[in-house]
Structures are given as structure tokens and as C-alpha cells.
Design a protein around this motif. Structure first.
Motif, PDB file in Angstrom:
ATOM      1  N   LEU A   1       0.834  -1.202   0.000  1.00 19.68           N
ATOM      2  CA  LEU A   1       0.000   0.000   0.000  1.00 19.68           C
ATOM      3  C   LEU A   1       0.866   1.249   0.000  1.00 19.68           C
ATOM      4  CD1 LEU A   1      -2.897   1.112   0.218  1.00 19.68           C
ATOM      5  CD2 LEU A   1      -2.613   1.076   2.694  1.00 19.68           C
ATOM      6  N   LYS A   2       1.919   1.245   0.789  1.00 17.69           N
ATOM      7  CA  LYS A   2       2.817   2.397   0.871  1.00 17.69           C
ATOM      8  C   LYS A   2       3.491   2.665  -0.482  1.00 17.69           C
ATOM      9  CE  LYS A   2       6.885   3.916   3.430  1.00 17.69           C
ATOM     10  NZ  LYS A   2       7.859   3.533   4.452  1.00 17.69           N
ATOM     11  N   SER A   3       3.981   1.612  -1.135  1.00 15.51           N
ATOM     12  CA  SER A   3       4.643   1.813  -2.434  1.00 15.51           C
ATOM     13  C   SER A   3       3.638   2.233  -3.498  1.00 15.51           C
ATOM     14  CB  SER A   3       5.389   0.562  -2.866  1.00 15.51           C
ATOM     15  OG  SER A   3       4.482  -0.494  -3.122  1.00 15.51           O
ATOM     16  N   GLY A   4       2.413   1.703  -3.443  1.00 11.71           N
ATOM     17  CA  GLY A   4       1.388   2.105  -4.406  1.00 11.71           C
ATOM     18  C   GLY A   4       0.980   3.560  -4.232  1.00 11.71           C
ATOM     19  N   LEU A   5       0.795   3.989  -2.994  1.00  9.64           N
ATOM     20  CA  LEU A   5       0.437   5.387  -2.743  1.00  9.64           C
ATOM     21  C   LEU A   5       1.575   6.333  -3.123  1.00  9.64           C
ATOM     22  CD1 LEU A   5      -1.466   5.138   0.650  1.00  9.64           C
ATOM     23  CD2 LEU A   5      -2.424   5.626  -1.607  1.00  9.64           C
ATOM     24  N   LYS A   6       2.800   5.872  -2.918  1.00  8.60           N
ATOM     25  CA  LYS A   6       3.961   6.685  -3.284  1.00  8.60           C
ATOM     26  C   LYS A   6       3.992   6.935  -4.790  1.00  8.60           C
ATOM     27  CE  LYS A   6       8.866   6.936  -2.221  1.00  8.60           C
ATOM     28  NZ  LYS A   6      10.012   6.259  -1.623  1.00  8.60           N
TER      29      LYS A   6
END
Length: 100
Positions: free
Chosen positions: A81-86
Motif C-alpha cells: 500500500l505504501k509503495s502504491g500510494l507513493k
């Protein structure tokens, strides 16, 4: 006591179970020459305990396993989720969108 008087397998069904369903289920037993007894019983509230008690016991025993499994899955999901939002935020910076 004769061995044929004691059934090898006893299958218990609710009284409203269709006979066709029972016949389909016992076909394989009949071909194996077992002494089979089919019994239909009246429904009552206590029948649920056959499933509820072992299930509750299993849930209680397996709870720590599932807790740790879900914690690890949550960590993995957080990283995704963190990499996708980034990536989405980086695309937003390129577009230079403004809200007025």
C-alpha cells in the motif's frame, strides 16, 4: 450376539432430509458389503452442539496462529500500500494539479 446385529456404520439424518439424497449418499456403502443402518431423527436445538463445541475449541486453539499470520500479512500489505500510494503521489507531482 451376532456380528450382523451390530451395524458397521450408522448414518443419522434429519427427518426432513429427502430420501433421494440419502439413497445417493449410501450407494457407495452398499457396494462395499457393509452392515449399514440409516436413521432419521427429529430436529432439536441440541443438535447444533455437534458442530459448535468442536468449532469453538478449534478456534480457541488456532487463534494465536491466525493472529500472527494476519499480523505478518498486514505488514506485507502495508508495504504494498505504501509503495502504491507513493507512485500515485509522484504522478500527482508531475501533473502539477492545483485546487483553487
Amino acid at each position: 450376539m451376532n456380528n450382523k446385529e451390530i451395524p458397521d456404520i450408522v448414518l443419522i439424518y434429519p427427518e426432513d432430509c429427502p430420501d433421494k439424497l440419502i439413497e445417493d449418499e449410501i450407494k457407495e456403502f452398499n457396494s462395499s458389503h457393509l452392515n449399514l443402518k440409516v436413521q432419521k431423527v427429529e430436529k432439536d436445538a441440541w443438535m447444533a452442539f455437534e458442530w459448535v463445541v468442536p468449532t469453538a475449541f478449534g478456534v480457541y486453539i488456532l487463534k494465536p496462529y491466525f493472529d500472527s499470520f494476519l499480523k505478518e500479512a498486514g505488514k506485507d500489505h502495508y508495504l504494498l500500500l505504501k509503495s502504491g500510494l507513493k507512485k500515485i503521489v509522484e504522478k500527482g507531482k508531475i501533473i502539477k494539479a492545483r485546487f483553487e
